[in-house]
Design a protein around this motif. Structure first.
Motif, mmCIF file in Angstrom:
data_model
loop_
_atom_site.group_PDB
_atom_site.id
_atom_site.type_symbol
_atom_site.label_atom_id
_atom_site.label_comp_id
_atom_site.label_asym_id
_atom_site.label_seq_id
_atom_site.Cartn_x
_atom_site.Cartn_y
_atom_site.Cartn_z
ATOM 1 N N LYS A 362 0.836 -1.196 0.000
ATOM 2 C CA LYS A 362 0.000 0.000 0.000
ATOM 3 C C LYS A 362 0.876 1.252 0.000
ATOM 4 N N GLN A 363 0.301 2.323 -0.478
ATOM 5 C CA GLN A 363 1.017 3.602 -0.490
ATOM 6 C C GLN A 363 1.259 4.057 0.944
ATOM 7 N N ARG A 364 2.444 4.576 1.205
ATOM 8 C CA ARG A 364 2.767 5.118 2.511
ATOM 9 C C ARG A 364 2.494 6.633 2.538
ATOM 10 N N SER A 365 2.605 7.252 3.688
ATOM 11 C CA SER A 365 2.323 8.688 3.809
ATOM 12 C C SER A 365 3.377 9.506 3.075
ATOM 13 N N PHE A 366 2.951 10.654 2.554
ATOM 14 C CA PHE A 366 3.846 11.540 1.818
ATOM 15 C C PHE A 366 3.336 12.972 1.927
#
Length: 497
Positions: A362-366
């Protein structure tokens, strides 16, 4: 010792003396201020909730155990059992034939690694050594001479074939002894590969600087005489293997729609499809896997790796990687079964199935500003964010999935700085397939390094961007124009995909 140095592809190291720094700043600003180098403004689409699940229903949270070999959560219990059986085969070390362990004998006699995951470290990219005296073992060197073959895509180097195998089943090689200590009748390794690093300083318009590096291939201990006079060499680091089933499930029409070989819209981007030989369909079809999109199907990728990387014959590639000038290799004992294969079709299918069904993190925070900088720099022109997979896949979890690989899977001219000087099927010396960006930032956590680009030269996303040329020149220019904080935010966005 043979060092391969291409003067046209290296730039001199710049000293960080004040005089050179000032000159560099002036030169870079001249380029940046050139109106022809600045692309049009790009809009940034609104963030969609689906972006956080780049693999659709095959997306998983990044696990505590650092690995990219996690099955899709959509697999049934029976399908997961097959996945883990294939994973075990991909990890198992093969041994020299003949042995009592007939299920995994037949290694070599020439090879690069003992197992599939010997190069793809924990499913991630290979590790490229910084030490010039440490052998390069997580990838290989492609070889060819000028010319074209419709099945192979290249004309193999006459003595060493189209891939340099750095290991052999000889006792001397297994014990780490000198090549000269190989016994009579035993198979010598073809060579050993080391990397010598050349570096220079890239200076931003704001005066900050970053060191870039480029590998020089250092081939030692040639086992079968000199190379052909016009041999072409291409260093390849092993890529990550997650999400391949989803990539294979993208309808070819969706990829074709992004191609613009003649740049008819005059945006400076002219992506092309590479037509490559499919041993399954017995004809040329569009490729989408490999650094130059030289493979069309996951099955071909896996079968070719068994044959060329491990020396394991199989129903798709039944021959050992021996050339006519390597008599000991040709005469070596094999681990072939009654059908003439060292890995039969059912076991090969298990590894193909494992490769097809690896999930996507899954996409991580950015920082949201990093996403904006990515789009406004024009990175999405080649790193196409999204696709929808087809609706008639054999594997239900691959059907009708909105995925976010950030690649168009097309060939693009990346300029002379990234050339390998070696065509492959329709791919020219300067052309490379746009690599997907999903999960990219996790490589460092998994194997301790990023090693980006085809030869692993880039130690960071920033370095990889600064190597972009050719069709990507305008995007690199826009990146260099950003303030230092914005550049870092863009990098953080890419690492979170």
């Amino acid at each position: 010792m043979m060092k391969l140095f291409r003067p046209d592809s290296f730039r001199p190291h710049l000293l960080l003396a004040l005089g050179f720094l000032l000159v560099g700043i002036v030169l870079v600003n001249l380029v940046i201020c050139d109106k022809t180098a600045s692309p049009a403004h790009f809009s940034t689409p609104d963030i969609r909730q689906e972006e956080s699940l780049p693999g659709g229903s095959s997306s998983i949270p990044y696990p505590a155990i650092a690995s990219l070999e996690i099955p899709s959560p959509e697999l049934t219990d029976s399908a997961k059992s097959l996945f883990y059986a294939g994973k075990a085969l991909a990890h198992q070390p093969w041994v020299k034939a003949p042995t009592a362990t007939t299920a995994r004998d037949g290694l070599g006699p020439l090879y690069n690694a003992r197992s599939c995951l010997g190069c793809h470290v924990k499913g991630a990219k290979g590790i490229v050594p910084d030490d010039p005296n440490k052998p390069f073992t997580n990838g290989f060197v492609r070889l060819s001479i000028p010319g074209y073959d419709p099945v192979l895509g290249v004309i193999p180097e006459p003595t060493y074939g189209d891939q340099l195998q750095t290991e052999s089943t000889s006792l001397a090689n297994q014990l780490g002894l000198a090549l000269t200590q190989t016994g009579d009748g035993e198979v010598k390794p073809e060579a050993k590969v080391f990397l010598q690093w050349q570096s220079y300083i890239q200076i931003y318009p704001d005066g900050s600087a970053v060191e870039l590096r480029q590998p020089e291939i250092d081939i030692r201990d040639l086992g079968y005489g000199p190379f052909h006079d016009v041999t072409l060499f291409s260093l390849r680091n092993a890529p990550a293997i997650h999400g391949m089933g989803l990539i294979e499930a993208i309808p070819q029409s969706e990829i074709d729609a992004l191609a613009d070989p003649d740049d008819s819209n005059n945006d400076g981007i002219s992506g092309r499809v590479n037509l490559v030989w499919s041993p399954y369909k017995d004809k040329l079809i569009p490729g989408r896997f490999g650094h130059k999109a030289s493979k069309a199907e996951i099955a071909t990728v896996v079968a070719a790796a068994f044959a060329n990387d491990i020396g394991i014959s199989n129903p798709i590639f039944p021959q050992q990687p021996c050339t006519s000038k390597q008599a000991a290799c040709l005469n070596s004992l094999t681990g072939n079964d009654d059908l003439g294969y060292e890995i039969p079709q059912d076991l090969l299918e298990l590894v193909i199935n494992f490769t097809r069904n690896i999930s996507v993190p899954k996409q991580r925070s950015f920082p949201p500003k990093g996403r904006t900088a990515f789009y406004q720099s024009g990175c999405q022109q080649c790193h196409q964010p999204q696709f929808r997979t087809g609706k008639d896949q054999s594997f239900a979890h691959l059907n009708d999935q909105l995925i976010w690989p950030y690649s168009d899977f097309l060939l693009h001219d990346m300029g002379d700085q990234l050339t390998d000087g070696r065509p492959d099927f329709d791919a020219s010396r300067n052309e490379w397939r746009t690599p997907p960006l999903w999960g990219l930032g996790l490589n460092k956590q998994i194997n301790g390094s990023l090693n980006l680009l085809h030869d692993g030269r880039a130690r960071s996303v920033e370095e990889a961007i600064l190597w972009h040329g050719g069709e990507a020149t305008n995007a690199r220019t826009k990146f260099m124009q950003l303030a230092a904080e914005e550049r870092q935010q863009l990098v953080q966005f890419v690492e979170a995909l």
